[in-house]
Write a protein that holds these residues in place. Structure first.
Motif, PDB file in Angstrom:
ATOM      1  N   ASN A   1       0.824  -1.209   0.000  1.00 44.22           N
ATOM      2  CA  ASN A   1       0.000   0.000   0.000  1.00 44.22           C
ATOM      3  C   ASN A   1       0.861   1.264   0.000  1.00 44.22           C
ATOM      4  OD1 ASN A   1      -2.441  -1.356  -0.060  1.00 44.22           O
ATOM      5  ND2 ASN A   1      -2.719  -1.321   2.164  1.00 44.22           N
ATOM      6  N   TYR A   2       1.996   1.180   0.680  1.00 46.31           N
ATOM      7  CA  TYR A   2       2.898   2.334   0.765  1.00 46.31           C
ATOM      8  C   TYR A   2       3.904   2.354  -0.383  1.00 46.31           C
ATOM      9  CZ  TYR A   2       1.304   3.680   5.425  1.00 46.31           C
ATOM     10  OH  TYR A   2       0.548   4.124   6.489  1.00 46.31           O
ATOM     11  N   PHE A   3       4.341   1.179  -0.801  1.00 44.62           N
ATOM     12  CA  PHE A   3       5.346   1.065  -1.854  1.00 44.62           C
ATOM     13  C   PHE A   3       4.830   0.047  -2.872  1.00 44.62           C
ATOM     14  CE2 PHE A   3       7.459   2.173   2.082  1.00 44.62           C
ATOM     15  CZ  PHE A   3       8.295   3.217   1.716  1.00 44.62           C
TER      16      PHE A   3
ATOM     17  N   PHE B   1      13.655   2.989  -4.274  1.00 47.45           N
ATOM     18  CA  PHE B   1      13.648   4.170  -5.134  1.00 47.45           C
ATOM     19  C   PHE B   1      12.621   5.235  -4.801  1.00 47.45           C
ATOM     20  CE2 PHE B   1      16.254   1.640  -7.971  1.00 47.45           C
ATOM     21  CZ  PHE B   1      17.104   2.599  -8.471  1.00 47.45           C
ATOM     22  N   ARG B   2      11.500   4.870  -4.221  1.00 56.29           N
ATOM     23  CA  ARG B   2      10.422   5.846  -4.039  1.00 56.29           C
ATOM     24  C   ARG B   2      10.892   7.131  -3.351  1.00 56.29           C
ATOM     25  NH1 ARG B   2       5.007   5.017  -3.510  1.00 56.29           N
ATOM     26  NH2 ARG B   2       5.271   3.560  -5.224  1.00 56.29           N
ATOM     27  N   PRO B   3      11.675   7.055  -2.260  1.00 57.24           N
ATOM     28  CA  PRO B   3      12.059   8.297  -1.587  1.00 57.24           C
ATOM     29  C   PRO B   3      13.063   9.149  -2.369  1.00 57.24           C
ATOM     30  CG  PRO B   3      12.189   6.410  -0.097  1.00 57.24           C
ATOM     31  CD  PRO B   3      12.079   5.875  -1.486  1.00 57.24           C
ATOM     32  N   MET B   4      13.749   8.562  -3.364  1.00 55.81           N
ATOM     33  CA  MET B   4      14.797   9.320  -4.048  1.00 55.81           C
ATOM     34  C   MET B   4      14.464   9.664  -5.496  1.00 55.81           C
ATOM     35  SD  MET B   4      17.704   6.493  -5.117  1.00 55.81           S
ATOM     36  CE  MET B   4      17.823   5.635  -3.555  1.00 55.81           C
ATOM     37  N   GLU B   5      13.431   9.036  -6.060  1.00 62.23           N
ATOM     38  CA  GLU B   5      13.206   9.120  -7.502  1.00 62.23           C
ATOM     39  C   GLU B   5      12.911  10.538  -7.967  1.00 62.23           C
ATOM     40  OE1 GLU B   5      12.092   5.575 -10.386  1.00 62.23           O
ATOM     41  OE2 GLU B   5      10.668   5.933  -8.790  1.00 62.23           O
ATOM     42  N   GLU B   6      12.313  11.337  -7.117  1.00 63.93           N
ATOM     43  CA  GLU B   6      11.982  12.709  -7.515  1.00 63.93           C
ATOM     44  C   GLU B   6      13.220  13.512  -7.866  1.00 63.93           C
ATOM     45  OE1 GLU B   6      11.559  15.238  -3.516  1.00 63.93           O
ATOM     46  OE2 GLU B   6      10.327  13.434  -3.509  1.00 63.93           O
ATOM     47  N   HIS B   7      14.381  13.131  -7.301  1.00 63.11           N
ATOM     48  CA  HIS B   7      15.598  13.906  -7.541  1.00 63.11           C
ATOM     49  C   HIS B   7      16.151  13.726  -8.948  1.00 63.11           C
ATOM     50  CE1 HIS B   7      15.990  15.517  -3.533  1.00 63.11           C
ATOM     51  NE2 HIS B   7      15.786  14.320  -3.025  1.00 63.11           N
ATOM     52  N   PHE B   8      15.702  12.720  -9.667  1.00 65.72           N
ATOM     53  CA  PHE B   8      16.174  12.543 -11.029  1.00 65.72           C
ATOM     54  C   PHE B   8      15.691  13.658 -11.941  1.00 65.72           C
ATOM     55  CE2 PHE B   8      16.530   8.068  -9.540  1.00 65.72           C
ATOM     56  CZ  PHE B   8      17.870   7.869  -9.844  1.00 65.72           C
TER      57      PHE B   8
ATOM     58  N   PRO C   1      21.456  14.990   0.739  1.00 62.47           N
ATOM     59  CA  PRO C   1      21.861  13.599   0.474  1.00 62.47           C
ATOM     60  C   PRO C   1      21.854  13.243  -1.007  1.00 62.47           C
ATOM     61  CG  PRO C   1      20.304  13.678   2.301  1.00 62.47           C
ATOM     62  CD  PRO C   1      20.342  15.054   1.705  1.00 62.47           C
ATOM     63  N   SER C   2      21.007  13.903  -1.793  1.00 61.08           N
ATOM     64  CA  SER C   2      20.900  13.552  -3.209  1.00 61.08           C
ATOM     65  C   SER C   2      22.147  13.915  -4.008  1.00 61.08           C
ATOM     66  CB  SER C   2      19.675  14.238  -3.831  1.00 61.08           C
ATOM     67  OG  SER C   2      19.851  15.631  -3.898  1.00 61.08           O
ATOM     68  N   VAL C   3      23.011  14.783  -3.463  1.00 62.32           N
ATOM     69  CA  VAL C   3      24.263  15.092  -4.160  1.00 62.32           C
ATOM     70  C   VAL C   3      25.464  14.448  -3.462  1.00 62.32           C
ATOM     71  CG1 VAL C   3      23.386  17.226  -5.160  1.00 62.32           C
ATOM     72  CG2 VAL C   3      24.586  17.322  -2.966  1.00 62.32           C
ATOM     73  N   GLY C   4      25.186  13.525  -2.543  1.00 62.73           N
ATOM     74  CA  GLY C   4      26.241  12.708  -1.962  1.00 62.73           C
ATOM     75  C   GLY C   4      27.088  13.355  -0.892  1.00 62.73           C
ATOM     76  N   LEU C   5      26.584  14.406  -0.244  1.00 66.04           N
ATOM     77  CA  LEU C   5      27.406  15.118   0.734  1.00 66.04           C
ATOM     78  C   LEU C   5      26.898  15.035   2.166  1.00 66.04           C
ATOM     79  CD1 LEU C   5      28.336  18.358  -1.235  1.00 66.04           C
ATOM     80  CD2 LEU C   5      29.829  16.444  -0.646  1.00 66.04           C
ATOM     81  N   ASN C   6      25.780  14.373   2.389  1.00 65.93           N
ATOM     82  CA  ASN C   6      25.275  14.259   3.750  1.00 65.93           C
ATOM     83  C   ASN C   6      26.214  13.371   4.575  1.00 65.93           C
ATOM     84  OD1 ASN C   6      23.585  13.207   6.050  1.00 65.93           O
ATOM     85  ND2 ASN C   6      22.102  14.561   5.099  1.00 65.93           N
ATOM     86  N   PRO C   7      26.604  13.816   5.784  1.00 65.32           N
ATOM     87  CA  PRO C   7      27.532  13.015   6.593  1.00 65.32           C
ATOM     88  C   PRO C   7      26.946  11.709   7.117  1.00 65.32           C
ATOM     89  CG  PRO C   7      26.733  14.907   7.845  1.00 65.32           C
ATOM     90  CD  PRO C   7      26.271  15.099   6.440  1.00 65.32           C
TER      91      PRO C   7
ATOM     92  N   GLN D   1      24.667   3.955   2.075  1.00 59.94           N
ATOM     93  CA  GLN D   1      24.214   2.570   2.184  1.00 59.94           C
ATOM     94  C   GLN D   1      23.196   2.258   1.085  1.00 59.94           C
ATOM     95  OE1 GLN D   1      21.864   1.487   5.727  1.00 59.94           O
ATOM     96  NE2 GLN D   1      23.332  -0.153   6.092  1.00 59.94           N
ATOM     97  N   VAL D   2      22.256   3.167   0.877  1.00 62.62           N
ATOM     98  CA  VAL D   2      21.258   2.981  -0.174  1.00 62.62           C
ATOM     99  C   VAL D   2      21.944   2.926  -1.540  1.00 62.62           C
ATOM    100  CG1 VAL D   2      19.287   4.008  -1.357  1.00 62.62           C
ATOM    101  CG2 VAL D   2      19.403   4.060   1.141  1.00 62.62           C
ATOM    102  N   ARG D   3      22.880   3.823  -1.768  1.00 60.41           N
ATOM    103  CA  ARG D   3      23.597   3.842  -3.052  1.00 60.41           C
ATOM    104  C   ARG D   3      24.333   2.530  -3.287  1.00 60.41           C
ATOM    105  NH1 ARG D   3      28.727   5.104  -4.905  1.00 60.41           N
ATOM    106  NH2 ARG D   3      28.792   6.034  -6.992  1.00 60.41           N
ATOM    107  N   ARG D   4      24.934   1.990  -2.237  1.00 63.33           N
ATOM    108  CA  ARG D   4      25.665   0.728  -2.374  1.00 63.33           C
ATOM    109  C   ARG D   4      24.720  -0.412  -2.755  1.00 63.33           C
ATOM    110  NH1 ARG D   4      27.840   0.822   2.355  1.00 63.33           N
ATOM    111  NH2 ARG D   4      29.408   2.326   1.686  1.00 63.33           N
ATOM    112  N   ILE D   5      23.537  -0.407  -2.172  1.00 65.84           N
ATOM    113  CA  ILE D   5      22.536  -1.427  -2.518  1.00 65.84           C
ATOM    114  C   ILE D   5      22.204  -1.334  -4.005  1.00 65.84           C
ATOM    115  CG2 ILE D   5      20.133  -2.141  -2.180  1.00 65.84           C
ATOM    116  CD1 ILE D   5      20.467  -1.134   0.754  1.00 65.84           C
ATOM    117  N   VAL D   6      22.019  -0.101  -4.488  1.00 65.90           N
ATOM    118  CA  VAL D   6      21.674   0.098  -5.898  1.00 65.90           C
ATOM    119  C   VAL D   6      22.806  -0.375  -6.804  1.00 65.90           C
ATOM    120  CG1 VAL D   6      21.171   1.821  -7.681  1.00 65.90           C
ATOM    121  CG2 VAL D   6      20.088   1.999  -5.432  1.00 65.90           C
ATOM    122  N   THR D   7      24.033   0.039  -6.509  1.00 68.20           N
ATOM    123  CA  THR D   7      25.157  -0.293  -7.391  1.00 68.20           C
ATOM    124  C   THR D   7      25.484  -1.784  -7.381  1.00 68.20           C
ATOM    125  OG1 THR D   7      26.759   0.234  -5.619  1.00 68.20           O
ATOM    126  CG2 THR D   7      26.184   1.996  -7.167  1.00 68.20           C
ATOM    127  N   GLU D   8      25.083  -2.491  -6.344  1.00 72.81           N
ATOM    128  CA  GLU D   8      25.371  -3.927  -6.267  1.00 72.81           C
ATOM    129  C   GLU D   8      24.233  -4.791  -6.800  1.00 72.81           C
ATOM    130  OE1 GLU D   8      26.281  -4.580  -2.165  1.00 72.81           O
ATOM    131  OE2 GLU D   8      28.289  -3.656  -2.301  1.00 72.81           O
TER     132      GLU D   8
END
Length: 212
Positions: free
Chosen positions: A53-55, A63-70, A103-109, A115-122
């Motif tokens: 229902n949520y996803f 992807f849902r929380p980040m897709e808007e940044h594309f 976070p969408s430009v990779g600079l959030n500490p 971690q999310v990016r690593r999941i995607v790339t793998e």
């Protein structure tokens, strides 16, 4: 009634965040393909139906929380002020994100975004979706520029170039942090790197890589 609706909405947001975080934790631990939606539901203490229902799909859990940044670049151009060029608009937006450590430009500490990016790339299926989402964002930017300028070919060239610059900068941020630099160190010269990248585009690549 308004308070009740507000409470319901807050609970929905909290539930979605809990499902998302549990999903990412399981994917990071065991791999995207090895985790079932039922296991995510159990970890988040909700039903499998609630997850859907949520996803809408298992991929949406990433992807849902980040897709808007594309489509960030298209948004910057669409909302630019009179007299502001497309390059200026995309550069201004990107510099604002750098300053905010978005976070969408990779600079959030915080490590969660990496971690999310690593999941995607793998995960090949997620990499394919990321590629398609990025292409969709570039096409949206090209369509917007073509509508304004009446020249679809040049609009496509500009959209691809602006998207490539953003992607290269973001990839550099991630690569440097993965190599051991701190987010603060990377952020310290991120704005200058961005100005150089967009300045190169603005100058039409004049003199770039001239052979001696």
């Amino acid at each position: 009634m308004a308070e009740a609706m507000g409470l319901r909405e807050r609970k929905k947001i909290q539930t979605a965040r809990r499902i998302y975080k549990e999903a990412v934790a399981l994917f990071a631990e065991r791999g995207f393909d090895a985790v079932s939606v039922q296991e995510i539901a159990d970890a988040a203490e909700v039903s499998k139906m609630t997850v859907f229902n949520y996803f809408g799909s298992k991929e949406d859990l990433v992807f849902r929380p980040m897709e808007e940044h594309f489509s960030d670049a298209a948004q910057a151009v669409r909302e630019r002020a009179p007299g502001e060029s497309a390059v200026d608009a995309v550069r201004r937006q990107f510099l604002t994100m750098v300053e905010a450590r978005d976070p969408s430009v990779g600079l959030n500490p915080e490590p969660f975004g990496r971690q999310v990016r690593r999941i995607v790339t793998e995960t090949p299926v997620l990499m394919e979706r990321a590629f398609l989402a990025a292409q969709k964002g570039t096409r949206a930017l090209a369509a917007l520029l073509a509508e304004e300028t009446g020249d679809p070919m040049l609009a496509t060239v500009v959209a691809a170039t602006l998207s490539a610059a953003r992607n290269a900068l973001i990839e550099e941020h991630h690569a440097r942090i993965e190599a051991g630099e701190s987010p603060d160190t990377v952020a310290a010269d991120a704005a200058e790197r961005a100005r150089r990248a967009f300045g190169l585009i603005e100058n039409g690549l004049t003199g770039y890589a001239t052979r001696a």
